[in-house]
Write an enzyme that holds these catalytic residues in place. Structure first.
Site, mmCIF file in Angstrom:
data_model
loop_
_atom_site.group_PDB
_atom_site.id
_atom_site.type_symbol
_atom_site.label_atom_id
_atom_site.label_comp_id
_atom_site.label_asym_id
_atom_site.label_seq_id
_atom_site.Cartn_x
_atom_site.Cartn_y
_atom_site.Cartn_z
ATOM 1 N N HIS A 73 -0.582 -1.379 29.924
ATOM 2 C CA HIS A 73 0.853 -1.232 30.032
ATOM 3 C C HIS A 73 1.221 -1.241 31.586
ATOM 4 C CE1 HIS A 73 4.895 -0.528 29.208
ATOM 5 N NE2 HIS A 73 4.901 0.459 28.390
ATOM 6 N N LYS B 159 8.321 -17.325 10.742
ATOM 7 C CA LYS B 159 8.294 -18.159 10.322
ATOM 8 C C LYS B 159 6.793 -18.893 10.391
ATOM 9 C CE LYS B 159 12.970 -19.199 11.083
ATOM 10 N NZ LYS B 159 13.481 -20.430 11.985
ATOM 11 N N ARG C 17 6.132 -7.862 24.887
ATOM 12 C CA ARG C 17 5.218 -6.683 24.324
ATOM 13 C C ARG C 17 4.649 -7.327 23.097
ATOM 14 N NH1 ARG C 17 6.782 -0.495 23.377
ATOM 15 N NH2 ARG C 17 6.389 -0.657 25.877
ATOM 16 N N ARG D 42 12.390 2.666 26.188
ATOM 17 C CA ARG D 42 12.428 2.395 27.421
ATOM 18 C C ARG D 42 11.961 1.213 28.200
ATOM 19 N NH1 ARG D 42 12.156 7.164 25.508
ATOM 20 N NH2 ARG D 42 10.716 6.074 24.076
ATOM 21 N N THR D 43 10.988 0.513 27.663
ATOM 22 C CA THR D 43 10.493 -0.622 28.467
ATOM 23 C C THR D 43 11.441 -1.726 28.346
ATOM 24 O OG1 THR D 43 8.419 0.217 27.867
ATOM 25 C CG2 THR D 43 8.455 -1.963 28.853
HETATM 26 N N1 CP Z 1 6.889 4.236 27.737
HETATM 27 C C1 CP Z 1 7.110 3.383 26.928
HETATM 28 O O1 CP Z 1 6.463 2.193 26.741
HETATM 29 O O2 CP Z 1 8.306 3.448 25.750
HETATM 30 P P1 CP Z 1 8.601 2.515 24.797
HETATM 31 O O3 CP Z 1 7.678 2.417 23.834
HETATM 32 O O4 CP Z 1 10.077 3.118 24.270
HETATM 33 O O5 CP Z 1 9.091 1.295 25.587
#
Ligand code: CP
Length: 304
Positions: free
Chosen positions: A129, A80, A101, A51-52
């Site tokens: 998040h 590396k 991320r 999603r993100t």
């Molecule tokens: N909600 C969320 O962060 O989903 P993903 O891990 O799929 O990005």
């Protein structure tokens, strides 16, 4: 230049403005389709995501911009031995904004200190998040028409669930918010969240391990996944992973206008039979995530 590392980087007024812009994008998408022409977003995902990453990419495309990036550290020179700082300095030469991320808590903050372009924390370990929280706030506002006077149940892995920590931080700034914190003893909310956010701001909260005990009081029920990737011990994960499975029977005393949320991915914690209930908001929540990320990209690129 502004980064988004922690939801606290945004004031309540800025969040209200982002929600307003997101709602306008939802109503008038054509107004926004060239706003980011010639701009590039880099998505640097050192940890898996559906999603993100894809919502950031869809958001930038719907704004008329382009996207570059990688979806795993193995597909980059991190494999590396390149440092996060060097990666960020490099990617800043090719892009106007970066969504990142990383499994290590604080990595996006370190990146922001070296970056020449805005950095968005797209999840750092079990820490924060913030764009999921913006998604959650837009969902709550859209579904309940308010961000105050709410009783919010948070259920599942409250220890490692970074979405939970960010959501508590954000909602604690609105009036008359109460939390019901539902988890097994091993996955209770960390002390720092209780002391530095809930207690410091005099927020009412209850801790319980029974999902049905306070169901009738809840306006929001926010389910979370037990996160296998954060456990040191597989046996503990297996013992706790199915501790809560929300099904229609458990919802029998819930309010008619309860909003059931989940940041997703789901494993077993919400039975698929709940998906047909109008109160299941989690797939609408996914869509809200794209619109709020569009609003955030515009804000951080200073595009009106
Ligand atoms: N909600 C969320 O962060 O989903 P993903 O891990 O799929 O990005």
């Amino acid at each position: 230049m502004k980064h988004l590392i922690d939801i606290k980087d945004l004031s309540v007024e800025e969040i209200d403005e982002l929600i307003k812009v997101a709602k306008d994008i939802m109503s008038n998408p054509e107004k926004y389709q060239e706003k980011c022409k010639y701009k590039k977003l880099a998505t640097l995902f050192f940890e898996p995501s559906t999603r993100t990453r894809l919502s950031f990419e869809a958001a930038m495309m719907e704004l008329g911009g382009n996207v570059i990036g990688f979806s795993s550290s193995n597909a980059s020179s991190t494999a590396k031995g390149e440092s996060v700082s060097d990666t960020i300095r490099t990617v800043g030469c090719y892009s106007d904004i970066i969504a990142m991320r990383h499994p290590k808590e604080g990595a996006p903050l370190v990146a922001s200190e070296k970056s020449t372009v805005p950095i968005i924390n797209a999840g750092d370990g079990g820490h924060n998040h913030p764009t999921q929280t913006l998604t959650d706030l837009l969902t709550i506002y859209s579904e309940k028409n308010r961000l105050d006077n709410l009783t919010i149940g948070l259920c599942g892995d409250l220890k490692f669930g970074r979405t939970v920590h960010s959501l508590i931080t954000a909602m604690s700034r609105y009036k008359n918010i109460k939390f019901v914190l539902i988890s097994p003893d091993e996955l209770k909310i960390p002390d720092y969240v209780k002391e530095e956010i809930l207690e410091k701001n005099n927020i009412e909260y209850i801790e319980t391990n029974d999902i049905e005990e306070h169901m009738s009081k809840l306006d929001i029920l926010y389910m979370t996944r037990v996160q296998r990737e954060r456990f040191f011990n597989e046996e503990d994960y297996l013992r706790l992973k199915d501790y809560y499975i929300l099904n229609n029977a458990k919802l029998k005393n819930a309010k008619k206008d309860l909003c059931i949320m989940h940041p997703l991915p789901r494993v077993n914690e919400i039975s698929v039979e709940v998906d047909d209930d109008e109160r299941a908001c989690y797939f609408r929540q996914v869509l809200y995530g794209k619109f709020i990320r569009m609003a955030l990209i515009l804000k951080l690129l200073n595009i009106k």
